[in-house]
Design a protein around this motif. Sequence first.
Motif, mmCIF file in Angstrom:
data_model
loop_
_atom_site.group_PDB
_atom_site.id
_atom_site.type_symbol
_atom_site.label_atom_id
_atom_site.label_comp_id
_atom_site.label_asym_id
_atom_site.label_seq_id
_atom_site.Cartn_x
_atom_site.Cartn_y
_atom_site.Cartn_z
ATOM 1 N N LYS A 85 34.711 38.362 60.927
ATOM 2 C CA LYS A 85 33.071 36.982 59.937
ATOM 3 C C LYS A 85 33.400 36.487 58.807
ATOM 4 O O LYS A 85 34.758 36.108 58.620
ATOM 5 N N LEU A 86 32.344 35.321 59.145
ATOM 6 C CA LEU A 86 33.362 34.012 59.209
ATOM 7 C C LEU A 86 33.531 33.810 58.089
ATOM 8 O O LEU A 86 34.528 32.346 58.112
ATOM 9 N N GLU A 87 33.065 34.199 57.089
ATOM 10 C CA GLU A 87 34.105 34.409 55.385
ATOM 11 C C GLU A 87 35.803 34.694 55.035
ATOM 12 O O GLU A 87 36.389 33.701 54.339
ATOM 13 N N VAL A 88 36.026 35.285 56.360
ATOM 14 C CA VAL A 88 37.844 35.078 56.559
ATOM 15 C C VAL A 88 38.581 34.056 56.827
ATOM 16 O O VAL A 88 39.191 33.676 55.864
ATOM 17 N N ALA A 89 37.650 32.687 57.286
ATOM 18 C CA ALA A 89 38.230 31.361 57.201
ATOM 19 C C ALA A 89 38.192 31.449 56.024
ATOM 20 O O ALA A 89 39.186 30.584 55.033
ATOM 21 N N ALA A 90 37.257 31.024 54.561
ATOM 22 C CA ALA A 90 37.276 30.837 53.585
ATOM 23 C C ALA A 90 38.313 31.550 52.674
ATOM 24 O O ALA A 90 39.512 31.293 52.148
ATOM 25 N N VAL A 91 38.477 33.491 52.877
ATOM 26 C CA VAL A 91 39.353 33.937 52.084
ATOM 27 C C VAL A 91 41.305 33.343 52.591
ATOM 28 O O VAL A 91 42.349 33.117 51.704
ATOM 29 N N CYS A 92 41.126 33.210 54.376
ATOM 30 C CA CYS A 92 42.283 33.133 54.637
ATOM 31 C C CYS A 92 42.741 31.034 54.010
ATOM 32 O O CYS A 92 44.295 30.974 54.256
ATOM 33 N N MET A 93 41.846 30.294 53.951
ATOM 34 C CA MET A 93 42.242 29.374 53.009
ATOM 35 C C MET A 93 42.925 28.757 51.721
ATOM 36 O O MET A 93 43.955 28.631 51.845
ATOM 37 N N THR A 94 41.689 29.871 50.870
ATOM 38 C CA THR A 94 42.372 30.139 50.248
ATOM 39 C C THR A 94 43.729 30.626 49.347
ATOM 40 O O THR A 94 44.465 30.337 48.540
ATOM 41 N N GLY A 95 43.843 32.176 50.495
ATOM 42 C CA GLY A 95 45.375 32.526 50.423
ATOM 43 C C GLY A 95 46.459 31.575 51.186
ATOM 44 O O GLY A 95 47.012 31.704 50.354
ATOM 45 N N TRP A 96 46.153 30.648 52.149
ATOM 46 C CA TRP A 96 46.875 30.174 52.638
ATOM 47 C C TRP A 96 47.358 29.312 50.927
ATOM 48 O O TRP A 96 48.509 28.577 51.070
ATOM 49 N N LEU A 97 46.651 28.283 50.465
ATOM 50 C CA LEU A 97 46.822 27.012 49.487
ATOM 51 C C LEU A 97 47.582 28.247 48.335
ATOM 52 O O LEU A 97 48.030 26.928 47.630
ATOM 53 N N ARG A 98 46.657 29.252 48.042
ATOM 54 C CA ARG A 98 47.492 29.937 47.085
ATOM 55 C C ARG A 98 49.006 29.763 47.061
ATOM 56 O O ARG A 98 49.843 29.522 46.207
ATOM 57 N N GLU A 99 49.649 30.304 48.664
ATOM 58 C CA GLU A 99 50.856 30.550 48.290
ATOM 59 C C GLU A 99 51.346 29.256 48.839
ATOM 60 O O GLU A 99 52.671 29.038 47.726
ATOM 61 N N GLN A 100 51.329 28.152 49.217
ATOM 62 C CA GLN A 100 51.273 26.837 48.996
ATOM 63 C C GLN A 100 51.375 25.929 47.251
ATOM 64 O O GLN A 100 52.564 25.117 47.431
ATOM 65 N N LEU A 101 50.303 26.217 46.544
ATOM 66 C CA LEU A 101 50.406 26.181 44.834
ATOM 67 C C LEU A 101 51.284 26.843 44.060
ATOM 68 O O LEU A 101 51.480 27.070 43.286
ATOM 69 N N ASP A 102 51.586 27.892 44.825
ATOM 70 C CA ASP A 102 51.702 29.005 43.576
ATOM 71 C C ASP A 102 50.889 29.265 42.801
ATOM 72 O O ASP A 102 51.431 28.826 41.411
ATOM 73 N N ALA A 103 49.708 28.903 43.188
ATOM 74 C CA ALA A 103 48.606 29.191 42.221
ATOM 75 C C ALA A 103 47.857 31.132 42.295
ATOM 76 O O ALA A 103 47.944 31.766 42.627
ATOM 77 N N PRO A 104 47.004 31.116 40.682
ATOM 78 C CA PRO A 104 46.342 32.367 40.696
ATOM 79 C C PRO A 104 45.223 32.609 42.072
ATOM 80 O O PRO A 104 44.836 31.374 41.946
ATOM 81 N N ASP A 105 44.736 34.081 41.878
ATOM 82 C CA ASP A 105 43.376 33.722 42.586
ATOM 83 C C ASP A 105 42.392 34.011 41.585
ATOM 84 O O ASP A 105 42.487 34.101 40.500
ATOM 85 N N PRO A 106 41.393 32.743 43.060
ATOM 86 C CA PRO A 106 40.300 31.860 42.405
ATOM 87 C C PRO A 106 39.093 33.310 41.810
ATOM 88 O O PRO A 106 38.212 32.938 41.565
ATOM 89 N N GLY A 107 40.234 34.854 42.222
ATOM 90 C CA GLY A 107 38.671 35.667 41.690
ATOM 91 C C GLY A 107 37.668 36.194 42.787
ATOM 92 O O GLY A 107 36.912 36.886 43.069
ATOM 93 N N ILE A 108 38.287 36.153 44.011
ATOM 94 C CA ILE A 108 37.962 36.377 45.360
ATOM 95 C C ILE A 108 37.851 37.654 45.620
ATOM 96 O O ILE A 108 38.968 38.809 45.429
#
Length: 133
Positions: A85-108
């Motif tokens: 599903k195309l939306e998975v690209a957004a989830v993957c990017m957000t997850g990768w950025l969360r990992e890189q930045l040690d950031a909390p989940d934005p609520g996906i």
Amino acid sequence: MRGDRLGCLAADLEAELRAVDARPEHSTTVYGGIWLTLPPTGIYWKDFAWLAFGASLMQRQLSEAYPGGVQIQVHNLVYPLADYKLEVAAVCMTGWLREQLDAPDPGIVVRAAPERGAFVFEWGDLVRDPFTE
């Protein structure tokens, strides 16, 4: 390399963050001072749009971590054609950025909706349909 799995949905994103002080050549602005750059081989335009949306969900954290500007250089996005599903690209990017930045989940939230024969993606409190103006 970062992989996210959502039930039977999966994608692998290879990317890197680079501090920059000006818009990188051949990049797209996601938000002020945040630029997304495609791999040299390109990707499907809808995948690119969803990657940019995923990055936009992390714009506050990116702006704080890179106040002078940041380039998200995408090297590769790989996924199985079945179940994708195309939306998975957004989830993957957000997850990768969360990992890189040690950031909390934005609520996906992603949930199966068998009655609709699909998955339902929810993008947190502020976003209903990401591509509706």
